[in-house]
Design an enzyme around this catalytic site. Structure first.
Site, PDB file in Angstrom:
ATOM      1  CG  ASN A 264      -1.785   1.204   1.344  1.00 13.12           C
ATOM      2  OD1 ASN A 264      -1.840   2.010   0.410  1.00 13.12           O
ATOM      3  ND2 ASN A 264      -2.469   1.356   2.466  1.00 13.12           N
TER       4      ASN A 264
ATOM      5  CE  LYS B  25      -0.197   3.424   4.702  1.00 16.98           C
ATOM      6  NZ  LYS B  25       0.017   3.566   6.125  1.00 16.98           N
TER       7      LYS B  25
ATOM      8  CG  HIS C  93      -5.918   2.142   5.537  1.00  7.41           C
ATOM      9  ND1 HIS C  93      -5.394   3.077   6.393  1.00  7.41           N
ATOM     10  CD2 HIS C  93      -4.917   1.271   5.269  1.00  7.41           C
ATOM     11  CE1 HIS C  93      -4.120   2.784   6.622  1.00  7.41           C
ATOM     12  NE2 HIS C  93      -3.804   1.695   5.957  1.00  7.41           N
TER      13      HIS C  93
ATOM     14  CD  GLU D  33      -2.804   5.742   6.698  1.00  9.51           C
ATOM     15  OE1 GLU D  33      -2.898   5.642   5.469  1.00  9.51           O
ATOM     16  OE2 GLU D  33      -1.828   5.314   7.355  1.00  9.51           O
TER      17      GLU D  33
ATOM     18  CD  GLU E  25      -3.342  -2.111   7.599  1.00  6.64           C
ATOM     19  OE1 GLU E  25      -2.233  -2.355   7.118  1.00  6.64           O
ATOM     20  OE2 GLU E  25      -3.978  -1.096   7.309  1.00  6.64           O
TER      21      GLU E  25
ATOM     22  N   GLY F 167       2.600   2.900  10.918  1.00  8.73           N
ATOM     23  CA  GLY F 167       3.588   3.970  10.802  1.00  8.73           C
ATOM     24  C   GLY F 167       4.308   4.297  12.097  1.00  8.73           C
TER      25      GLY F 167
ATOM     26  CB  SER G  91       5.329  -1.090  12.126  1.00  4.66           C
ATOM     27  OG  SER G  91       4.863   0.225  12.359  1.00  4.66           O
TER      28      SER G  91
HETATM   29  P1  13P Z   1       3.083   0.938   7.676  1.00  9.46           P
HETATM   30  O1  13P Z   1       3.633  -0.369   7.150  1.00  9.46           O
HETATM   31  O2  13P Z   1       3.770   2.141   7.114  1.00  9.46           O
HETATM   32  O3  13P Z   1       2.992   0.929   9.169  1.00  9.46           O
HETATM   33  O4  13P Z   1       1.582   1.053   7.131  1.00  9.46           O
HETATM   34  C1  13P Z   1       0.740  -0.028   7.262  1.00  9.46           C
HETATM   35  C2  13P Z   1      -0.495   0.249   6.515  1.00  9.46           C
HETATM   36  O5  13P Z   1      -1.236   1.156   6.838  1.00  9.46           O
HETATM   37  C3  13P Z   1      -0.774  -0.604   5.336  1.00  9.46           C
HETATM   38  O6  13P Z   1      -2.057  -0.406   4.871  1.00  9.46           O
END
Ligand code: 13P
Length: 254
Positions: free
Chosen positions: A9, A11, A96, A98, A168, A174, A212
């Site tokens: 992903n 983003k 997600h 976010e 997640e 992150g 992460s």
């Molecule tokens: P990170 O691997 O940067 O923590 O992000 C995970 C994520 O949100 C994948 O969708």
């Protein structure tokens, strides 16, 4: 031997130059490790056709990071499931954290998107997860089940057949902090059993972990019984690390 589904992903990251470099690196250095893996790339949707052409490999799949649940109409700036399907995208990431946080997406809206994705015969990658506060209060299972229930309510008991669930935890994304492999396994087991029990049929649902994931922890995570793969954010933007993670998962013996 189980196949590991690795989802990248990106983003809101990348540009044409990065897509170009990444795709070339992918073709010459990563393709050879695909034996036990299924790779799903999810750069911003406008770069998918470019990446698809450059990688030119039928074993690499693509996911959109979002869709609108409407099929068509006056919804400026949106893309529908049937539009992304037309350009060969087979998966959609939804729910997600976010988007839940930054775009106020709630379980009801996510269920509408899930419904539209399934209606268009695209495979949903549904993200579920609890906040740090919810974890502290011992609410993890309750929060996750509620996120699952809203999909059942909208889409019926076979909703999750042929779908991917990505656990997640919001506190892990992150942050450099991963949930422990044991905890990941325990939660994925609870959620999978909950889905199977409420489906009343033996359906195919694949369980992922995201948050992460890195070269240092991927092996222990994918070695867990209930983990079918990982959803990688920032680690998937670095070609060399991404290759390392794919290489590690291609050597898994379980
Ligand atoms: P990170 O691997 O940067 O923590 O992000 C995970 C994520 O949100 C994948 O969708």
């Amino acid at each position: 031997m189980k196949k590991i589904i690795i989802i990248a992903n990106w983003k809101l990251n990348g540009n044409k130059a990065l897509v170009n470099k990444f795709s070339k690196y992918f073709t010459s250095n990563i393709i050879k490790y695909l034996k036990n893996n299924i790779i799903i790339m999810s750069p911003p949707v406008i770069y998918i056709e470019q990446m698809k052409k450059l990688i030119n490999n039928k074993k690499i799949f693509f996911a959109s990071q979002n869709i609108d649940y409407h099929e068509t109409g006056a919804f400026t700036g949106e893309l529908s499931a049937n539009m992304i399907k037309e350009i060969g995208i087979k998966y959609v990431i939804l729910g997600h954290s976010e988007r839940r946080e930054n775009h106020n997406e709630n379980n009801k809206l996510i269920a509408k998107k899930f419904n539209s994705i399934k209606k268009n015969k695209i495979i949903p990658i549904l993200c579920i997860g609890e906040t740090k506060k919810e974890k502290k209060l011992g609410l993890t299972d309750k929060v996750l089940k509620k996120q699952i229930d809203s999909i059942f309510l909208k889409c019926g008991k076979l909703a999750f057949n042929n779908s991917i669930i990505a656990y997640e935890p919001r506190w892990s994304i992150g942050s450099g902090k991963t949930a422990s492999p044991n905890l990941i396994n325990k939660i994925l087991k609870i959620i999978k059993k909950y889905i199977l029990k409420n489906s009343f049929q033996d359906i195919k649902v694949y369980m992922q972990y995201g948050g992460s994931v890195s070269c240092d922890n991927i092996k222990n995570i994918i070695n867990q019984k209930y983990v079918d793969g990982v959803l990688i954010g920032s680690g998937s933007l670095n070609f060399k690390n991404f290759k390392k993670m794919i290489k590690i998962s291609s050597k898994l013996k379980i």
